[in-house]
Design a protein around this motif. Structure first.
Motif, PDB file in Angstrom:
ATOM      1  N   THR A  47      31.400 -18.337   6.649  1.00 49.69           N
ATOM      2  CA  THR A  47      30.345 -17.345   6.867  1.00 49.69           C
ATOM      3  C   THR A  47      30.698 -16.466   8.057  1.00 49.69           C
ATOM      4  OG1 THR A  47      29.081 -18.825   8.331  1.00 49.69           O
ATOM      5  CG2 THR A  47      28.534 -18.864   5.983  1.00 49.69           C
ATOM      6  N   ALA A  48      30.113 -15.263   8.074  1.00 55.98           N
ATOM      7  CA  ALA A  48      30.258 -14.378   9.235  1.00 55.98           C
ATOM      8  C   ALA A  48      29.325 -14.866  10.339  1.00 55.98           C
ATOM      9  CB  ALA A  48      29.910 -12.946   8.839  1.00 55.98           C
ATOM     10  N   ALA A  49      29.813 -14.867  11.570  1.00 55.73           N
ATOM     11  CA  ALA A  49      28.980 -15.275  12.702  1.00 55.73           C
ATOM     12  C   ALA A  49      27.887 -14.241  12.931  1.00 55.73           C
ATOM     13  CB  ALA A  49      29.836 -15.419  13.960  1.00 55.73           C
ATOM     14  N   LEU A  50      26.708 -14.718  13.241  1.00 58.95           N
ATOM     15  CA  LEU A  50      25.587 -13.827  13.553  1.00 58.95           C
ATOM     16  C   LEU A  50      25.637 -13.449  15.031  1.00 58.95           C
ATOM     17  CD1 LEU A  50      22.844 -15.831  11.653  1.00 58.95           C
ATOM     18  CD2 LEU A  50      23.544 -13.491  11.091  1.00 58.95           C
ATOM     19  N   PRO A  51      25.280 -12.211  15.370  1.00 58.04           N
ATOM     20  CA  PRO A  51      25.260 -11.828  16.788  1.00 58.04           C
ATOM     21  C   PRO A  51      24.105 -12.492  17.528  1.00 58.04           C
ATOM     22  CG  PRO A  51      24.429 -10.034  15.419  1.00 58.04           C
ATOM     23  CD  PRO A  51      24.940 -11.094  14.477  1.00 58.04           C
TER      24      PRO A  51
ATOM     25  N   ILE B  52      19.044 -17.435  15.027  1.00 60.10           N
ATOM     26  CA  ILE B  52      19.865 -16.748  16.020  1.00 60.10           C
ATOM     27  C   ILE B  52      19.129 -15.484  16.445  1.00 60.10           C
ATOM     28  CG2 ILE B  52      22.129 -15.782  16.529  1.00 60.10           C
ATOM     29  CD1 ILE B  52      22.148 -18.775  15.792  1.00 60.10           C
ATOM     30  N   LEU B  53      19.067 -15.267  17.773  1.00 58.20           N
ATOM     31  CA  LEU B  53      18.358 -14.118  18.329  1.00 58.20           C
ATOM     32  C   LEU B  53      19.300 -13.313  19.230  1.00 58.20           C
ATOM     33  CD1 LEU B  53      16.402 -16.903  18.645  1.00 58.20           C
ATOM     34  CD2 LEU B  53      14.712 -15.140  19.048  1.00 58.20           C
ATOM     35  N   ASP B  54      19.108 -11.983  19.228  1.00 63.68           N
ATOM     36  CA  ASP B  54      19.892 -11.146  20.134  1.00 63.68           C
ATOM     37  C   ASP B  54      19.215 -11.097  21.503  1.00 63.68           C
ATOM     38  OD1 ASP B  54      17.768  -9.325  19.955  1.00 63.68           O
ATOM     39  OD2 ASP B  54      18.825  -7.979  18.584  1.00 63.68           O
ATOM     40  N   GLU B  55      19.754 -10.290  22.427  1.00 63.44           N
ATOM     41  CA  GLU B  55      19.230 -10.247  23.791  1.00 63.44           C
ATOM     42  C   GLU B  55      17.818  -9.700  23.859  1.00 63.44           C
ATOM     43  OE1 GLU B  55      21.943  -8.249  26.368  1.00 63.44           O
ATOM     44  OE2 GLU B  55      23.480  -9.811  26.210  1.00 63.44           O
ATOM     45  N   GLY B  56      17.408  -8.942  22.861  1.00 65.54           N
ATOM     46  CA  GLY B  56      16.049  -8.428  22.821  1.00 65.54           C
ATOM     47  C   GLY B  56      15.073  -9.395  22.168  1.00 65.54           C
ATOM     48  N   MET B  57      15.541 -10.619  21.874  1.00 64.69           N
ATOM     49  CA  MET B  57      14.740 -11.662  21.226  1.00 64.69           C
ATOM     50  C   MET B  57      14.309 -11.262  19.815  1.00 64.69           C
ATOM     51  SD  MET B  57      14.776 -14.294  23.217  1.00 64.69           S
ATOM     52  CE  MET B  57      16.478 -13.782  23.640  1.00 64.69           C
ATOM     53  N   THR B  58      15.179 -10.504  19.142  1.00 62.83           N
ATOM     54  CA  THR B  58      15.007 -10.178  17.732  1.00 62.83           C
ATOM     55  C   THR B  58      15.874 -11.126  16.910  1.00 62.83           C
ATOM     56  OG1 THR B  58      14.566  -7.853  18.172  1.00 62.83           O
ATOM     57  CG2 THR B  58      15.332  -8.414  15.957  1.00 62.83           C
ATOM     58  N   VAL B  59      15.323 -11.694  15.867  1.00 60.33           N
ATOM     59  CA  VAL B  59      16.074 -12.629  15.024  1.00 60.33           C
ATOM     60  C   VAL B  59      17.137 -11.864  14.242  1.00 60.33           C
ATOM     61  CG1 VAL B  59      15.948 -14.250  13.101  1.00 60.33           C
ATOM     62  CG2 VAL B  59      14.143 -14.231  14.840  1.00 60.33           C
ATOM     63  N   THR B  60      18.393 -12.285  14.393  1.00 58.52           N
ATOM     64  CA  THR B  60      19.477 -11.677  13.622  1.00 58.52           C
ATOM     65  C   THR B  60      19.781 -12.465  12.354  1.00 58.52           C
ATOM     66  OG1 THR B  60      21.181 -12.855  14.892  1.00 58.52           O
ATOM     67  CG2 THR B  60      20.512 -10.681  15.693  1.00 58.52           C
TER      68      THR B  60
ATOM     69  N   ASP C 204       7.415 -16.362  19.833  1.00 59.85           N
ATOM     70  CA  ASP C 204       6.887 -15.228  19.078  1.00 59.85           C
ATOM     71  C   ASP C 204       7.874 -14.765  18.016  1.00 59.85           C
ATOM     72  OD1 ASP C 204       4.689 -15.405  20.710  1.00 59.85           O
ATOM     73  OD2 ASP C 204       5.173 -13.635  21.925  1.00 59.85           O
ATOM     74  N   ALA C 205       9.183 -14.753  18.362  1.00 61.69           N
ATOM     75  CA  ALA C 205      10.203 -14.334  17.400  1.00 61.69           C
ATOM     76  C   ALA C 205      10.292 -15.314  16.233  1.00 61.69           C
ATOM     77  CB  ALA C 205      11.560 -14.207  18.097  1.00 61.69           C
TER      78      ALA C 205
END
Length: 251
Positions: free
Chosen positions: A77-81, A184-192, A101-102
Motif C-alpha cells: 500500500t501507499a503510505a498515508l501522509p 492517520i492525521l496530518d499536522e492540521g488534525m485532518t484525517v488522511t 474531534d477528528a
C-alpha cells in the motif's frame, strides 16, 4: 511487486499485533508491505479486499498490489501522509481534544455509508464465531484484559459476550478496530486515511464506539464524553458498550 518497490530502503515496523511482518519501504514515495502466512495471510487478504472497496468512499490507505501464494500473502500500500492518532498524542498530549474531534468526524461519515452497498459482514454472529475459535485454541491473552475484567478467564468473557449478544444491531458499516492507532492525521488534525481495516463490515455501530471509548478511558471521563457528544450520543447504551468491549478482549 519488485517493479513497484524499486530501490527503496526496507525498515521493519514493529507496531501492531497481527502476527505477520510489516515493512516501511522508504524513498521515492514511501510504501508499506505486509506479509503473513496461514491465518495471518487470510487477515491480510481480508484487509486488501476492504481497502479496495473503501477507495472513493472514505479516506483510506491505497492498495497497490496484493499477492497470495502457498498459504502466504503480501499486501503493498501507499503510505498515508501524517501520523497515527496515538503517535500525535505521544508527541503532544495537548492535541487530544482535536484528535478526538477528528476521529469522531470520520466515524460519523463511515457510519453514514449505505450498508446495502457493503459486501462484508462483521455482525455479532460473525465475531462470536471467531471469538469462540480464539478461546478454543487458547489464543486469548488474559493478562491483557482491561482492569475491570482483571481475574476473568477467556471463558468468562465469552460467556458475557454470548449473554449480551442479542442486543447487538447490525445497522451500519463499521471499521472493526477503531482505535487511536488506526487513523492517520496530518499536522492540521485532518484525517488522511484509515488503516488496519481487515474487520470492516456491516455491524453494530457500538463495535467502533466501544473500542474508541475504552481507548480514551486513561484520559478521563471528560474526554470520553467529548467523543460521545461529537458523534451525537450523549447517553450511550451501557450493555452494548459492555458487549463490544468484551468481544474486543478476545482478539
Amino acid at each position: 511487486m519488485a517493479a513497484l518497490i524499486g530501490e527503496r530502503a526496507w525498515r521493519r515496523d514493529a507496531a501492531g499485533e497481527s502476527g505477520g511482518a510489516v515493512y516501511r519501504l522508504v524513498g521515492g514515495g514511501d510504501l508499506y508491505l505486509k506479509w503473513g502466512e496461514h491465518a495471518v495471510a487470510q487477515a491480510i487478504a481480508d484487509e486488501a479486499h476492504r481497502l479496495w472497496w473503501l477507495q472513493g468512499r472514505m479516506p483510506a490507505a491505497r492498495p497497490l498490489s496484493f499477492v497470495t501464494q502457498d498459504a502466504q500473502a503480501w499486501l503493498l500500500t501507499a503510505a498515508l501522509p501524517g501520523r497515527s492518532g496515538d503517535a500525535w498524542l505521544e508527541r503532544d498530549p495537548a492535541l487530544l481534544p482535536r484528535i478526538i474531534d477528528a476521529f469522531a468526524s470520520f466515524l460519523v461519515q463511515l457510519h453514514a455509508l449505505d450498508p446495502a452497498e457493503c459486501p462484508f459482514r462483521a455482525d455479532a454472529a460473525v465475531r462470536i464465531a471467531d471469538a469462540r475459535r480464539q478461546v478454543r485454541e487458547g489464543l486469548v491473552d488474559e493478562d491483557d484484559f482491561d482492569p475491570d475484567h482483571e481475574g476473568w478467564s477467556a471463558g468468562d468473557v465469552l460467556a458475557e459476550v454470548e449473554r449480551l449478544a442479542p442486543i447487538a444491531k447490525a445497522t451500519c458499516v463499521t471499521h472493526g478496530d477503531f482505535s487511536l492507532g488506526n487513523l492517520i492525521l496530518d499536522e492540521g488534525m485532518t484525517v488522511t486515511g484509515c488503516i488496519d481495516v481487515g474487520r470492516l463490515g456491516v455491524a453494530d455501530p457500538y463495535q467502533d464506539i466501544a473500542i474508541f471509548w475504552q481507548n480514551l478511558a486513561e484520559h478521563g471521563p471528560a474526554m470520553q464524553q467529548r467523543f460521545l457528544d461529537a458523534i451525537g450520543l450523549r447517553q450511550p447504551d451501557a450493555d452494548r458498550l459492555a458487549l463490544h468491549r468484551c468481544l474486543d478482549e478476545l482478539f
